[in-house]
Design an enzyme around this catalytic site. Structure first.
Site, PDB file in Angstrom:
ATOM      1  N   SER A  27       0.829  -1.210   0.000  1.00  0.00           N
ATOM      2  CA  SER A  27       0.000   0.000   0.000  1.00  0.00           C
ATOM      3  C   SER A  27       0.856   1.249   0.000  1.00  0.00           C
ATOM      4  O   SER A  27       0.493   2.262  -0.614  1.00  0.00           O
ATOM      5  CB  SER A  27      -0.966   0.002   1.188  1.00  0.00           C
ATOM      6  OG  SER A  27      -0.271  -0.134   2.412  1.00  0.00           O
ATOM      7  N   GLU A  28       2.035   1.219   0.676  1.00  0.00           N
ATOM      8  CA  GLU A  28       2.964   2.346   0.612  1.00  0.00           C
ATOM      9  C   GLU A  28       4.413   1.874   0.667  1.00  0.00           C
ATOM     10  O   GLU A  28       4.731   0.876   1.329  1.00  0.00           O
ATOM     11  CB  GLU A  28       2.732   3.345   1.755  1.00  0.00           C
ATOM     12  CG  GLU A  28       1.593   4.320   1.530  1.00  0.00           C
ATOM     13  CD  GLU A  28       0.329   3.901   2.232  1.00  0.00           C
ATOM     14  OE1 GLU A  28      -0.698   4.572   2.061  1.00  0.00           O
ATOM     15  OE2 GLU A  28       0.367   2.879   2.948  1.00  0.00           O
ATOM     16  N   THR A  29       5.245   2.608  -0.026  1.00  0.00           N
ATOM     17  CA  THR A  29       6.699   2.465   0.009  1.00  0.00           C
ATOM     18  C   THR A  29       7.268   3.844   0.284  1.00  0.00           C
ATOM     19  O   THR A  29       6.823   4.832  -0.318  1.00  0.00           O
ATOM     20  CB  THR A  29       7.229   1.937  -1.334  1.00  0.00           C
ATOM     21  OG1 THR A  29       6.685   0.637  -1.584  1.00  0.00           O
ATOM     22  CG2 THR A  29       8.746   1.848  -1.334  1.00  0.00           C
TER      23      THR A  29
ATOM     24  N   HIS B  60       0.578   4.946   8.530  1.00  0.00           N
ATOM     25  CA  HIS B  60       1.398   3.768   8.837  1.00  0.00           C
ATOM     26  C   HIS B  60       2.796   3.891   8.244  1.00  0.00           C
ATOM     27  O   HIS B  60       3.770   3.455   8.869  1.00  0.00           O
ATOM     28  CB  HIS B  60       0.652   2.468   8.455  1.00  0.00           C
ATOM     29  CG  HIS B  60       1.078   1.802   7.198  1.00  0.00           C
ATOM     30  ND1 HIS B  60       0.523   2.097   5.976  1.00  0.00           N
ATOM     31  CD2 HIS B  60       2.002   0.829   6.965  1.00  0.00           C
ATOM     32  CE1 HIS B  60       1.076   1.340   5.049  1.00  0.00           C
ATOM     33  NE2 HIS B  60       1.984   0.561   5.606  1.00  0.00           N
TER      34      HIS B  60
END
Length: 294
Positions: free
Chosen positions: A45-47, A80
């Site tokens: 979902s995120e990097t 997050h």
């Protein structure tokens, strides 16, 4: 060249079960295209990419700068990744300039604190100001209801809680109604919809806000336009929900469960202080550490 790499699980004390974020260290020199391509490749979902602060950020006390990417593009802020990146930075020897960690990102400076929990600590970030708040108009609410496959009358209350990603939130009658949702991701379009519903006090495993670490609410986050139909556990959304509901509809301090439908056991700790500041915390643990060739 090889760069240090962490994959950190956030909102769970276990190596799996929360929401992972990929963290690339010493990312100065990478182009936007390289960052975007790697974010698509991780398919998380995120990097995030750790960089030196800008002169303005450094003047404001920033310890590091982070850029946050989804498979669909860059975000000015996300929760997050903020916790996971701070965890990776500290674990790699980062030393904050003051009592708090200060992160520079697209929304400016975000403060993080380290709370003692048992023999360890739990990171928490101060929720940034909302870029958009207030009521949801009837046309948007009807569109949200269609995308969630519910009736507008099923919505108890709604509000914009956008702190960067674009969140709009609705509260349903209870946690069971949240867990039962089977949304239409195509109809969702570019909407980023957060849904929250309360657990009855004393309801079995979800014993209500009076029991330590038992969730008071169930949260789900839908953002298909970011390349992720349902996000497992979402710090930015929970920050916005806390600014909207904590100390009023919900207790000033509570735990949110998220990811249940996805077989994740995310737990988000939300606290609204008397001065109105909202802090969002969660456990963080490194699952993968090594190097990445970028």
């Amino acid at each position: 060249m090889n760069r240090a790499f962490h994959q950190v699980n956030v909102f769970s004390p276990l190596p799996v079960g929360g929401n992972p974020v990929a963290v690339v260290h010493d990312a100065d020199g990478l182009t936007d295209e390289q960052m975007a391509a790697f974010a698509r490749w991780t398919n998380l979902s995120e990097t995030t990419f750790l960089l030196a602060p800008t002169p303005e950020g450094r003047a404001g006390g920033a310890d590091y700068r982070v850029r946050i990417w989804t498979p669909g593009g860059e975000l000015p802020f996300a929760g997050h990744p903020t916790l996971g990146t701070a965890h990776a930075w500290l674990e790699s020897g980062g030393v904050p300039g003051g009592s708090e960690v200060v992160q520079e990102c697209g929304v400016g400076l975000v403060r993080l604190r380290r709370d003692a929990v048992g023999d360890g600590q739990r990171l928490a970030f101060a929720a940034p100001p909302l870029a958009r708040s207030g009521p949801v108009d009837d046309a948007d609410l009807a569109r949200i209801a269609r995308a969630l496959r519910i009736e507008p009358a099923d919505v108890v209350r709604s509000a914009w809680v956008d702190n960067g990603p674009g969140w709009v939130a609705v509260q349903l009658r209870d946690a069971a109604a949240v867990l039962a949702l089977e949304p239409d991701h195509v109809a969702m379009g570019d909407l980023k919809v957060g849904v929250v519903g309360a657990y009855p006090v004393g309801d079995g495993d979800h014993a209500g806000p009076q029991a330590a670490d038992a969730p008071a609410v169930e949260v789900r986050a839908f953002a298909p336009s970011l390349g992720d139909g349902e996000d497992p556990v979402t710090g930015s959304l929970n920050a916005g929900l806390g600014q909207w509901l904590a100390g009023d509809v919900l207790p000033a301090s509570y735990v949110a469960a998220q990811g249940t439908v996805l077989r994740r056991a995310g737990r988000v700790h939300v606290e609204k202080l008397p001065d109105g500041a909202v802090w969002v915390g969660g456990d963080t643990v490194t699952t993968i550490a090594g190097q990445v060739g970028l």
